[in-house]
Design a protein around this motif. Structure first.
Motif, mmCIF file in Angstrom:
data_model
loop_
_atom_site.group_PDB
_atom_site.id
_atom_site.type_symbol
_atom_site.label_atom_id
_atom_site.label_comp_id
_atom_site.label_asym_id
_atom_site.label_seq_id
_atom_site.Cartn_x
_atom_site.Cartn_y
_atom_site.Cartn_z
ATOM 1 N N GLU A 112 56.879 45.683 29.755
ATOM 2 C CA GLU A 112 55.741 45.084 29.070
ATOM 3 C C GLU A 112 54.425 45.595 29.656
ATOM 4 N N ASP A 113 53.436 45.804 28.798
ATOM 5 C CA ASP A 113 52.084 46.097 29.285
ATOM 6 C C ASP A 113 51.546 44.865 30.000
ATOM 7 N N PHE A 114 50.759 45.072 31.048
ATOM 8 C CA PHE A 114 50.093 43.923 31.649
ATOM 9 C C PHE A 114 48.725 44.324 32.180
ATOM 10 N N THR A 115 47.941 43.313 32.526
ATOM 11 C CA THR A 115 46.591 43.507 33.042
ATOM 12 C C THR A 115 46.511 42.923 34.441
ATOM 13 N N ILE A 116 45.974 43.706 35.384
ATOM 14 C CA ILE A 116 45.740 43.192 36.739
ATOM 15 C C ILE A 116 44.402 42.448 36.697
ATOM 16 N N SER B 46 49.432 40.499 35.247
ATOM 17 C CA SER B 46 50.531 40.823 36.160
ATOM 18 C C SER B 46 50.911 39.568 36.935
ATOM 19 N N MET B 47 52.163 39.510 37.351
ATOM 20 C CA MET B 47 52.689 38.307 38.001
ATOM 21 C C MET B 47 53.176 38.602 39.412
ATOM 22 N N GLY B 48 52.407 39.416 40.132
ATOM 23 C CA GLY B 48 52.827 39.777 41.489
ATOM 24 C C GLY B 48 53.948 40.787 41.499
ATOM 25 N N ASN B 49 54.116 41.508 40.400
ATOM 26 C CA ASN B 49 55.218 42.451 40.276
ATOM 27 C C ASN B 49 54.763 43.911 40.289
ATOM 28 N N ASP C 47 40.711 47.518 56.511
ATOM 29 C CA ASP C 47 40.386 46.657 55.391
ATOM 30 C C ASP C 47 41.648 46.536 54.546
ATOM 31 N N ARG C 48 41.578 45.731 53.486
ATOM 32 C CA ARG C 48 42.701 45.627 52.558
ATOM 33 C C ARG C 48 42.191 45.693 51.127
ATOM 34 N N ILE C 49 43.005 46.296 50.271
ATOM 35 C CA ILE C 49 42.749 46.226 48.836
ATOM 36 C C ILE C 49 43.621 45.106 48.289
ATOM 37 N N LEU C 50 42.984 44.083 47.706
ATOM 38 C CA LEU C 50 43.704 42.919 47.193
ATOM 39 C C LEU C 50 43.909 43.068 45.689
ATOM 40 N N PHE C 51 45.127 42.885 45.276
ATOM 41 C CA PHE C 51 45.479 42.928 43.851
ATOM 42 C C PHE C 51 45.828 41.511 43.407
ATOM 43 N N ASP C 52 45.032 40.976 42.482
ATOM 44 C CA ASP C 52 45.208 39.611 41.980
ATOM 45 C C ASP C 52 44.862 38.609 43.087
ATOM 46 N N GLN D 77 49.078 37.379 44.653
ATOM 47 C CA GLN D 77 48.314 38.406 45.353
ATOM 48 C C GLN D 77 49.226 39.393 46.086
ATOM 49 N N GLN D 78 48.901 40.673 45.955
ATOM 50 C CA GLN D 78 49.538 41.742 46.709
ATOM 51 C C GLN D 78 48.431 42.577 47.353
ATOM 52 N N ASP D 79 48.779 43.390 48.349
ATOM 53 C CA ASP D 79 47.722 44.129 49.045
ATOM 54 C C ASP D 79 48.218 45.458 49.587
#
Length: 518
Positions: free
Chosen positions: A63-67, A28-31, A126-131, A136-138
């Motif tokens: 498109e399929d993507f992987t985090i 994933s590209m922050g999307n 707290d935060r859940i961080l993605f990438d 990074q997104q949260d």
């Protein structure tokens, strides 16, 4: 030839599979997109687990993507727990999300407030961080943690057995026990400094008084409650509150789940049990909600004074009965009982009862079923087996200026066994009793023209409640109860609104309370 055909088919399948896009997905590209940007886990007590909350993570692309990574910012030390697409943990790698699809993230927490602060409330985040890095997104996580005083049975270090209370013997002389404990002398005053959370049944010892101060909050875990033993006393000293929503000076008994979805859920805890021989109970400016039985009262103490004096008190959302008194001696004023799974007020197995300016109603919803029991049931008998029925004298059951109403046709019923005293009187009461099928026409118990039983009764007229399904039992300007109370009278209603001394309203509320927006 068959071998060549099978080999050809296998090659075709392998080649076709190697071209499928769902076996190839870039990062994933922050999307990422989310169903929320902040997840509020509402309010919980320290060291008590929250409900499970969830949100969705969307892949809106073609498109399929992987985090590459999903993790809690506090890492393994976080008080939060995650489950990502069915996998539990606190950090995850390479989570695939198909094109135009989504995954669920589930969140829970259990936090010890003493690890965080010396305050009685603490906002835990707290935060859940993605990438990571630029992609990074949260999602923010927020929970209000309350400190509390926890009271619970002890556990034997050797056997692991939990402390119990002996209730008596069954018909085979076996002991009847429940998980519980006796309050110690230094626990017999509940203050308003911190909430109390009770596990099991907390018992007031014989000869002792539990005093509960104004503004105290008492919470019960499932299958828990409060018991007054023989010759014990419960004194609840709530006071009128300035804020009718916060009820800052009222004493509140409820369950230990603080999340909004539990705020009106019946049957979260047991009962306040005033056992036979307990005496001198006073409950004032109190709310009892979401119990199995709000107050269970066994027998009176044989004196002329009430065993229970109940004033300015509300009992809501009991899964069975709001107030169940067996041979009780109860005096009540400005009492409201509503939304009970069976009966709101059950004056059972005789006794002595005097209620003035009370509202006993039932608007509970039982799915598509019609409730078969009334708001108020008065009886002088109790069937304890197929062949044995106990009876006791109903010395008196006096109702003055009371509303007895609900969402079924018959909201007042009597069950009498002949040969015992059965005295009752209703004066200036608004009662719902629609006997459409004429089942009670020839029954003298329901002779509403008999002024020695029913004086100035108002039948089947609209009480004009504000919102009875939400326990808002204030009455409006169009209420049939307006100005129909007996005179003279003095004092105030449940909200401390002065009553009209010439023509007070029937029920626990003066209609001026509703008109003023309370």
């Amino acid at each position: 030839m068959r071998y060549l055909s099978t080999l050809f088919l296998l090659v075709v399948i392998i080649l076709w599979s190697s071209c499928r896009k769902d076996f190839e997905s870039g990062p994933s590209m922050g999307n990422l997109q989310f169903s929320t940007d902040t997840l509020y886990l509402d309010t919980i007590f320290t060291n008590i687990g929250s409900s499970t909350y969830s949100f969705k993570v969307y892949n809106r692309t073609d498109e399929d993507f992987t985090i590459p990574e999903i993790a809690l910012e506090r890492g393994e030390n976080s008080g939060y727990r995650l489950n990502v697409d069915g996998i539990p943990g606190k950090s995850f790698e390479n989570i695939q999300v198909l094109a135009k699809d989504s995954i669920f993230v589930f969140v829970e927490t259990t936090t010890d407030i003493t690890d965080q602060t010396t305050e009685t409330e603490f906002l835990y985040t707290d935060r859940i961080l993605f990438d990571s890095g630029g992609n990074q997104q949260d999602i923010d996580l927020v929970t209000l943690i309350k400190d509390a005083i926890f009271l619970f049975p002890s556990r034997d270090a050797m056997t692991g057995e939990v402390e119990t209370l002996l209730l008596g013997l069954d018909e085979d002389s076996n002991e009847i026990r429940i998980e519980g404990f006796f309050l110690q002398d230094d626990q017999l005053n509940f203050t308003n400094e911190k909430p109390y959370v009770i596990y099991g049944y907390a018992a007031i010892p014989s000869g002792r008084t539990l005093t509960i101060d104004a503004g105290a909050r008492v919470h019960f875990h499932a299958n828990s409650g409060l018991i007054a033993a023989n010759n014990a006393t419960l004194q609840v000293n709530g006071e009128i509150s300035n804020d009718s929503e916060l009820l800052e000076n009222e004493v509140i008994f409820e369950g230990d789940r603080l999340e909004p979805q539990f705020s009106n859920t019946p049957g979260q805890w047991g009962t306040i049990w005033l056992t036979a021989g307990s005496t001198g109970h006073i409950i004032n400016h109190t709310t009892i909600k979401n119990a199995t039985v709000g107050i269970l009262m066994d027998s009176n103490d044989g004196g002329t004074a009430p065993t229970l004096t109940l004033t300015n008190t509300q009992i809501y959302n009991s899964s069975n009965v709001g107030l169940l008194a067996r041979t009780g001696n109860v005096q009540g004023e400005n009492v409201v009982i509503n939304n009970s799974g069976q009966v709101s007020l059950n004056c059972s197995l005789g006794g002595t009862y005097n209620f003035n300016h009370c509202t006993f109603t039932n608007y509970t919803r039982i799915g598509t079923l019609t409730r078969s029991l009334p708001s108020v049931l008065i009886d002088n008998n109790l069937q304890i087996s197929d062949t044995e029925v106990l009876t006791a004298d109903l010395i008196e059951a006096n109702f003055s200026n009371c509303i007895i109403y609900g969402n079924t046709d018959l909201e007042l019923l009597f069950s009498r066994v002949e040969g015992t005293t059965f005295n009752y009187n209703f004066k200036n009461c608004l009662i719902r009793f629609n006997d459409f099928n004429n089942n009670f026409t020839d029954n003298p118990l329901y002779d509403f023209t008999n002024t020695s039983l029913f004086e100035n009764s108002i039948l089947n007229q609209d009480p004009d409640f504000k919102d009875p399904f939400e326990n808002m039992m204030n009455i409006g300007e169009n209420s049939a109860a307006n100005g129909m109370g007996s005179t003279p009278t003095s004092g105030s209603d449940i909200l401390n609104t002065p009553r009209n001394t010439n023509a007070p309203d029937i029920g626990a509320y003066e209609s001026t309370s509703f008109n003023e927006g309370n």
